[in-house]
Design an enzyme around this catalytic site. Structure first.
Site, PDB file in Angstrom:
ATOM      1  N   HIS A 106      49.697  23.397  44.144  1.00 39.40           N
ATOM      2  CA  HIS A 106      49.319  24.155  45.436  1.00 39.40           C
ATOM      3  C   HIS A 106      47.984  23.993  45.783  1.00 39.40           C
ATOM      4  CE1 HIS A 106      49.723  27.871  47.692  1.00 39.40           C
ATOM      5  NE2 HIS A 106      48.524  28.139  47.619  1.00 39.40           N
ATOM      6  N   GLU A 107      47.134  24.201  44.785  1.00 36.87           N
ATOM      7  CA  GLU A 107      45.584  24.331  44.828  1.00 36.87           C
ATOM      8  C   GLU A 107      45.037  22.854  45.211  1.00 36.87           C
ATOM      9  OE1 GLU A 107      44.354  27.075  45.035  1.00 36.87           O
ATOM     10  OE2 GLU A 107      45.787  28.223  44.276  1.00 36.87           O
ATOM     11  N   HIS A 117      45.195  22.387  48.879  1.00 40.15           N
ATOM     12  CA  HIS A 117      44.248  22.979  49.654  1.00 40.15           C
ATOM     13  C   HIS A 117      43.010  21.937  49.605  1.00 40.15           C
ATOM     14  CE1 HIS A 117      45.389  26.884  50.410  1.00 40.15           C
ATOM     15  NE2 HIS A 117      45.588  27.213  49.311  1.00 40.15           N
ATOM     16  N   GLN A 141      39.107  27.234  50.398  1.00 39.13           N
ATOM     17  CA  GLN A 141      39.636  28.413  50.873  1.00 39.13           C
ATOM     18  C   GLN A 141      38.442  29.298  51.077  1.00 39.13           C
ATOM     19  OE1 GLN A 141      42.816  28.753  47.673  1.00 39.13           O
ATOM     20  NE2 GLN A 141      43.537  29.961  48.955  1.00 39.13           N
ATOM     21  N   GLY A 146      44.959  31.665  41.676  1.00 43.79           N
ATOM     22  CA  GLY A 146      44.423  30.400  41.760  1.00 43.79           C
ATOM     23  C   GLY A 146      43.689  30.252  43.218  1.00 43.79           C
ATOM     24  N   CYS A 155      49.880  32.699  48.938  1.00 42.60           N
ATOM     25  CA  CYS A 155      48.812  32.177  49.035  1.00 42.60           C
ATOM     26  C   CYS A 155      47.732  33.159  49.478  1.00 42.60           C
ATOM     27  CB  CYS A 155      48.794  30.944  50.253  1.00 42.60           C
ATOM     28  SG  CYS A 155      47.296  30.103  50.333  1.00 42.60           S
ATOM     29  N   LEU A 156      46.467  33.211  48.936  1.00 42.37           N
ATOM     30  CA  LEU A 156      45.384  34.140  49.512  1.00 42.37           C
ATOM     31  C   LEU A 156      44.988  33.636  50.829  1.00 42.37           C
ATOM     32  CD1 LEU A 156      43.258  34.380  46.177  1.00 42.37           C
ATOM     33  CD2 LEU A 156      44.909  35.808  47.144  1.00 42.37           C
TER      34      LEU A 156
END
Length: 168
Positions: A134-135, A138, A51, A46, A92-93
């Site tokens: 989660h996204e 962000h 991000q 994701g 997480c990225l």
């Protein structure tokens, strides 16, 4: 398509609240394609536009093992369908190399637009419910490390700052 730079914690741009998408057009679809390329390359499941330093309410995801089920969520909204919280080990990225258990609503309703601007609704549980929450965090300027203790968060921050210094 182009790979985009993924911002990493504690970059303050990750705390920016994303603005709603006003118009779904070719420029937005190019961003979506670039986000998929970036996410697949990372590799991740994701990615929120925040991000990659684009502060629009856009999320791309692909939870399939074969990476052949891309999903797009423009201006997503979620409604919890249960008070039950499900713990998931999240990564997480933007916080590379760190994983922590986070409890989130186990089932949610998602309303969003697809890559063509068509409205849709789906019910989600398990990994999809966790990932979309989660996204969306962000897009609100939140990170999964905000759910862990201050001590753990500070430790993660110090380690990533050290990595950034060594790379920089």
């Amino acid at each position: 398509m182009a790979k985009l730079e993924i911002l990493e914690f504690p970059d303050p741009r990750l705390r920016t609240v994303a603005k709603p998408v006003e118009k779904v057009d070719d420029e937005l679809r190019k961003l979506i394609d670039d986000m998929f390329e970036t996410m697949y390359d990372a590799p991740g499941i994701g990615l929120a536009a925040t991000q990659v330093d684009v502060h629009k309410r856009v999320i791309v995801m692909d939870l399939s093992d074969e990476k052949n089920e891309p999903q797009v969520f423009i201006n997503p909204e979620i409604t919890p369908l249960t008070e039950e919280l499900a713990p998931y080990e999240e990564g997480c990225l933007s916080v590379p190399g760190f994983y922590e258990k986070v409890k989130r609503p186990a089932r949610v309703m998602i309303k969003a637009l697809d890559r063509d601007g068509n409205a849709f609704e789906i019910e989600a549980d398990e990994l999809l419910a966790t990932c979309i929450q989660h996204e969306i965090d962000h897009l609100e300027g939140k990170l999964f490390v905000d759910y862990v203790s201050r001590l753990k968060r500070d430790r993660i921050k110090k380690k990533l700052e050290k990595v950034h210094r060594l790379q920089g």
